[in-house]
Write a protein that holds these residues in place. Structure first.
Motif, PDB file in Angstrom:
ATOM      1  N   THR A 133       9.038   3.900   6.786  1.00 30.38           N
ATOM      2  CA  THR A 133       7.946   4.252   5.876  1.00 30.38           C
ATOM      3  C   THR A 133       7.685   3.130   4.884  1.00 30.38           C
ATOM      4  O   THR A 133       7.215   3.364   3.773  1.00 30.38           O
ATOM      5  N   GLY A 134       7.997   1.903   5.284  1.00 35.01           N
ATOM      6  CA  GLY A 134       7.833   0.772   4.390  1.00 35.01           C
ATOM      7  C   GLY A 134       6.382   0.457   4.085  1.00 35.01           C
ATOM      8  O   GLY A 134       5.499   0.642   4.925  1.00 35.01           O
ATOM      9  N   SER A 135       6.139  -0.061   2.896  1.00 33.82           N
ATOM     10  CA  SER A 135       4.768  -0.333   2.463  1.00 33.82           C
ATOM     11  C   SER A 135       4.254  -1.684   2.918  1.00 33.82           C
ATOM     12  O   SER A 135       3.122  -2.046   2.615  1.00 33.82           O
ATOM     13  N   THR A 136       5.069  -2.451   3.641  1.00 32.64           N
ATOM     14  CA  THR A 136       4.615  -3.711   4.220  1.00 32.64           C
ATOM     15  C   THR A 136       5.143  -3.811   5.638  1.00 32.64           C
ATOM     16  O   THR A 136       6.188  -3.245   5.974  1.00 32.64           O
ATOM     17  N   ARG A 137       4.419  -4.507   6.487  1.00 30.73           N
ATOM     18  CA  ARG A 137       4.783  -4.597   7.900  1.00 30.73           C
ATOM     19  C   ARG A 137       5.468  -5.920   8.241  1.00 30.73           C
ATOM     20  O   ARG A 137       6.410  -5.962   9.015  1.00 30.73           O
ATOM     21  N   GLY A 138       4.956  -7.027   7.670  1.00 25.09           N
ATOM     22  CA  GLY A 138       5.445  -8.349   8.079  1.00 25.09           C
ATOM     23  C   GLY A 138       6.941  -8.510   7.931  1.00 25.09           C
ATOM     24  O   GLY A 138       7.605  -9.080   8.802  1.00 25.09           O
ATOM     25  N   ALA A 139       7.496  -7.994   6.839  1.00 18.93           N
ATOM     26  CA  ALA A 139       8.925  -8.164   6.585  1.00 18.93           C
ATOM     27  C   ALA A 139       9.790  -7.331   7.517  1.00 18.93           C
ATOM     28  O   ALA A 139      11.004  -7.556   7.597  1.00 18.93           O
ATOM     29  N   GLU A 199      -3.540   4.247  13.765  1.00 19.64           N
ATOM     30  CA  GLU A 199      -2.872   3.078  14.314  1.00 19.64           C
ATOM     31  C   GLU A 199      -3.561   1.817  13.801  1.00 19.64           C
ATOM     32  O   GLU A 199      -4.802   1.718  13.819  1.00 19.64           O
ATOM     33  N   VAL A 200      -2.775   0.855  13.353  1.00 16.10           N
ATOM     34  CA  VAL A 200      -3.323  -0.337  12.720  1.00 16.10           C
ATOM     35  C   VAL A 200      -2.447  -1.542  13.063  1.00 16.10           C
ATOM     36  O   VAL A 200      -1.224  -1.423  13.196  1.00 16.10           O
ATOM     37  N   ASP A 201      -3.085  -2.704  13.218  1.00 17.72           N
ATOM     38  CA  ASP A 201      -2.364  -3.943  13.445  1.00 17.72           C
ATOM     39  C   ASP A 201      -1.547  -4.289  12.192  1.00 17.72           C
ATOM     40  O   ASP A 201      -2.043  -4.167  11.062  1.00 17.72           O
ATOM     41  N   PRO A 202      -0.288  -4.736  12.335  1.00 15.76           N
ATOM     42  CA  PRO A 202       0.552  -5.015  11.165  1.00 15.76           C
ATOM     43  C   PRO A 202      -0.061  -6.021  10.188  1.00 15.76           C
ATOM     44  O   PRO A 202       0.030  -5.830   8.967  1.00 15.76           O
ATOM     45  N   HIS A 254      -2.844  -4.444   8.263  1.00 18.88           N
ATOM     46  CA  HIS A 254      -2.257  -3.519   7.292  1.00 18.88           C
ATOM     47  C   HIS A 254      -1.854  -4.257   6.032  1.00 18.88           C
ATOM     48  O   HIS A 254      -2.205  -3.860   4.908  1.00 18.88           O
ATOM     49  N   ASP A 255      -1.113  -5.356   6.173  1.00 21.68           N
ATOM     50  CA  ASP A 255      -0.604  -6.053   4.998  1.00 21.68           C
ATOM     51  C   ASP A 255      -1.720  -6.679   4.171  1.00 21.68           C
ATOM     52  O   ASP A 255      -1.661  -6.701   2.936  1.00 21.68           O
ATOM     53  N   THR A 256      -2.749  -7.202   4.848  1.00 24.41           N
ATOM     54  CA  THR A 256      -3.880  -7.770   4.119  1.00 24.41           C
ATOM     55  C   THR A 256      -4.583  -6.702   3.296  1.00 24.41           C
ATOM     56  O   THR A 256      -4.910  -6.904   2.113  1.00 24.41           O
ATOM     57  N   ALA A 257      -4.814  -5.551   3.905  1.00 27.12           N
ATOM     58  CA  ALA A 257      -5.511  -4.469   3.200  1.00 27.12           C
ATOM     59  C   ALA A 257      -4.667  -3.881   2.081  1.00 27.12           C
ATOM     60  O   ALA A 257      -5.142  -3.686   0.958  1.00 27.12           O
TER      61      ALA A 257
END
Length: 392
Positions: free
Chosen positions: A230-236, A304-307, A310-313
């Motif tokens: 449930t993390g608020s960022t995907r890249g990490a 469903e969203v690309d990681p 997601h992080d940019t938005a």
């Protein structure tokens, strides 16, 4: 209040009843939610088909209105009414009954009443073979971390049928509190025992702790089980989720766009996710059915969203507002102390009251996108200030 637009087809009605364990608000709401969910499931009805609902409760149930359970399930546009059942001598105690009016029923289709558990004795001539729980076996979920998000997941699933909830928190006192509050069915002493037989594990901890936990949880889950963070960022988290998938776990990155400045189990709520978007990024293949069902049972909308997208938005809609809120509080703090601030300042600085440990973690985890978002905001503010007429 404007009711839902009726679906094409006939109008019909269906009844149901459920016993309530005790005259406590949580028991009334949980039992009523179970009844409503079962009625929709047995009759293959969508919430949009519900025209109205009339609830009655026996005299010994007055801790809450049964209709509140429908509201908490997202029935916000359905007319609801509570009434008192006639107190016939020697009648069954502690029972909630409901009469649903439904649209879009095909001609000739007869809706099936649902009388759960002991309430089946009220109308044995009408009762379908529906058991007091769904016919399918309960899905076994392990909730790792029982703060605002994890606790809210547990509370929400407590009113949805078909879930067996095991919970684990690093702080044993929080695990005990969640169990005492009914947010989990089984407290686990360690992460391994929480995940040993789980079909799905949900990690609900600060984002900077999640990569390590993904590895540990993936190693403890049975092969083929699903894992959701449930993390608020995907890249990490991308590499940790990919490693989990390589071990035979169906890994999905997730981010419920819900929550507030409160923190800890005390800030959890069964309604936290109702109507919220739940961003999902499967590592491989389609979204696992069990995760789709989880999100919908929480009352949320899966997206469903690309990681990277997601992080940019999210940099612009979550960390940036938090940082701006903190900056405004610092700039206007003296005026606030002198009583020279109004509701606008109060509303704009609400996020500054968030847990700095958690907020700082999600800002750092998405630092590059947050910095880009800050540059965009600064340019927008500069343009707005430049447009002011300050000559006078």
């Amino acid at each position: 209040m404007v009711p839902s637009s009726p679906a094409p087809g006939h109008i019909a009605a269906v009844r149901g009843a459920v016993p309530v364990a005790a005259n406590r608000a949580e028991d009334i709401l949980a039992a009523t939610a179970r009844l409503l969910t079962s009625l929709l499931e047995v009759n293959a009805l969508a919430r949009e088909q519900i025209v109205s609902a009339l609830f009655t409760a026996t005299d010994d149930l007055d801790a809450d209105f049964p209709a509140h359970a429908a509201r908490r399930l997202g029935w916000t546009d359905v007319p609801l009414l509570n009434a008192r059942e006639i107190p016939v001598p020697r009648a069954m105690p502690r029972v909630v009954r409901v009469l649903l009016t439904v649209s879009g029923v095909p001609p000739g289709v007869r809706l099936k009443p649902v009388y759960l558990a002991e309430a089946a004795a009220l109308r044995p001539d009408l009762t379908t073979p529906a058991p007091d729980a769904p016919s399918r076996a309960a899905h076994r979920i392990a909730i790792i971390g029982l703060g605002q998000i994890g606790g809210s997941i547990g509370r929400a699933l407590g009113r949805a049928p078909g879930w067996s909830r095991t919970g684990y928190d690093l702080d044993p006192a929080i695990t005990r509190a969640a169990h005492a509050a009914g947010a989990i069915d089984r407290p686990a002493e360690d992460l391994g025992s929480a995940c040993a037989d789980a079909e799905l594990a949900v990690i609900a901890t600060p984002v900077d702790t999640i990569p390590m936990l993904i590895e540990a949880v993936a190693g403890a889950l049975p092969r083929g089980a699903a894992l959701l963070d449930t993390g608020s960022t995907r890249g990490a988290l991308t590499s940790a989720l990919a490693a989990a998938a390589a071990r035979g776990v169906r890994a999905v990155g997730g981010h419920p766009l819900a929550g507030g400045e409160g923190h800890g189990f005390g800030a959890s709520s069964a309604d936290l996710f109702v109507g919220a978007t739940f961003a999902l990024s499967p590592v491989e293949g389609p979204l696992p059915t069990i995760i789709d069902r989880l999100v919908r049972d929480l009352g949320a909308r899966p997206l469903e969203v690309d990681p990277e997208r997601h992080d940019t938005a999210l940099a612009r809609t979550s960390p940036l507002p938090y940082l701006v809120s903190c900056a405004l509080r610092a700039v206007g703090g003296e005026a606030l102390e002198r009583g020279l601030s109004g509701p606008g300042f109060r509303d704009m600085t609400r996020l500054a009251a968030s847990d700095p440990r958690i907020a700082g973690a999600y800002c750092r985890a998405n630092a590059r996108e947050v910095a880009a978002a800050w540059r965009d905001l600064r340019e927008a503010i500069d343009r707005a200030v430049a447009g002011l007429d300050i000559s006078g």
